[in-house]
Write an enzyme that holds these catalytic residues in place. Structure first.
Site, mmCIF file in Angstrom:
data_model
loop_
_atom_site.group_PDB
_atom_site.id
_atom_site.type_symbol
_atom_site.label_atom_id
_atom_site.label_comp_id
_atom_site.label_asym_id
_atom_site.label_seq_id
_atom_site.Cartn_x
_atom_site.Cartn_y
_atom_site.Cartn_z
ATOM 1 C CD GLU A 49 -3.071 0.447 0.244
ATOM 2 O OE1 GLU A 49 -3.853 1.430 -0.071
ATOM 3 O OE2 GLU A 49 -3.291 -0.732 -0.287
ATOM 4 C CG ASP A 60 -1.913 10.684 5.606
ATOM 5 O OD1 ASP A 60 -2.728 9.685 5.669
ATOM 6 O OD2 ASP A 60 -1.349 11.275 4.730
#
Length: 268
Positions: A49, A60
């Site tokens: 990924e 994030d």
């Protein structure tokens, strides 16, 4: 796209789950990034990924934001990321490669052009983190035109309608969220997700991989025990890169030492 199907078939035969690491492409520089990816695969990663550095990463946590900043500092561009993806694919012809990214990067290139480029370099799936299922039509249609699996996030509070949509539109795998919020190994994955996994299976969704806060082998085992097809670990891996930023060889050794027990935990 077919690489996911054959991976899950093989893993099922071997009674194993998938261990999937996440890293940001180009962190801490192109050359070391390629070595990191080779190391992850050699240590037992079943799929990859990968993030493309982006200036405003909403979902994030600080660890992955720092990875993005390091890649930017090294002068890494999206165009270079696609060159790196082509190199990874040449070297590792069978491993599924997924991108985890943001819509702006897709829009910058043009939706169709973006997925065409993915197909060209051998990317198997794309998860656009800031596009909800109900707005995903142009993305998933372009993805399928170019044999790229559109990946959808299944949040812990998903209702029945959302589960049906994810099952209907998603391909490759389903990204099963351990909890809401931003990514990070500090926030350990909590509740078992048996009920969601059962529903996804009932609606014939792509196999669920549990992500967010996966930083220890016992969590990988718990995800698989709850019925997930495997687990994705990002922040914990990116943290290792950060800790050994000035010692490239030590970094690779530490990554190997982290991935091996994580993969071992997928074996029943």
């Amino acid at each position: 796209m077919e690489r996911y199907e054959s991976l899950f078939t093989q893993l099922k035969e071997r009674k194993e789950g998938a261990f999937v690491p996440f890293v940001t492409l180009g962190d801490p520089g192109i050359e070391q990034s390629l070595k990191i990816i080779d190391t992850l695969i050699e240590a037992g990663a079943d799929a990859l990924e990968l993030g493309i550095p982006f200036s405003d990463p909403l979902a994030d946590g600080p660890t992955i934001q720092n990875a993005t900043l390091r890649a930017f500092a090294a002068g890494v561009t999206p165009a270079q990321c696609f060159e790196v993806l082509a190199l990874i694919r040449q070297k590792h012809p069978t491993i599924p490669i997924g991108l985890l990214m943001y819509a702006n990067l897709v829009f910058n290139k043009g939706i169709d052009e973006f997925y065409a480029e993915c197909e060209k370099v051998g990317v198997d799936s794309v998860l656009v983190a800031d596009v909800p299922v109900e707005e995903s039509a142009p993305f998933r249609q372009a993805a399928l035109r170019h044999n790229v699996a559109p990946i959808f996030i299944c949040p812990p509070n998903a209702d029945d309608d959302l589960l049906r949509q994810i099952a209907s539109y998603g391909r490759g795998y389903t990204y099963l969220l351990s909890r809401a919020g931003v990514t990070g190994a500090e926030n350990r994955a909590a509740l078992p997700l048996n009920h969601l996994v059962a529903k996804l299976k009932e609606y014939n969704a792509a196999p669920p991989l549990q992500g967010f806060g996966i930083s220890a082998p016992d969590q990988v085992k718990a995800a698989i025990d709850a019925g997930a097809a495997g687990a994705i670990s990002g922040s914990a891996i990116v943290k290792i890169i950060e800790q050994h930023i000035n010692e490239p060889e030590k970094m690779l050794a530490a990554l190997k030492a982290f991935v091996q027990p994580m993969k071992a935990a997928t074996r029943s």
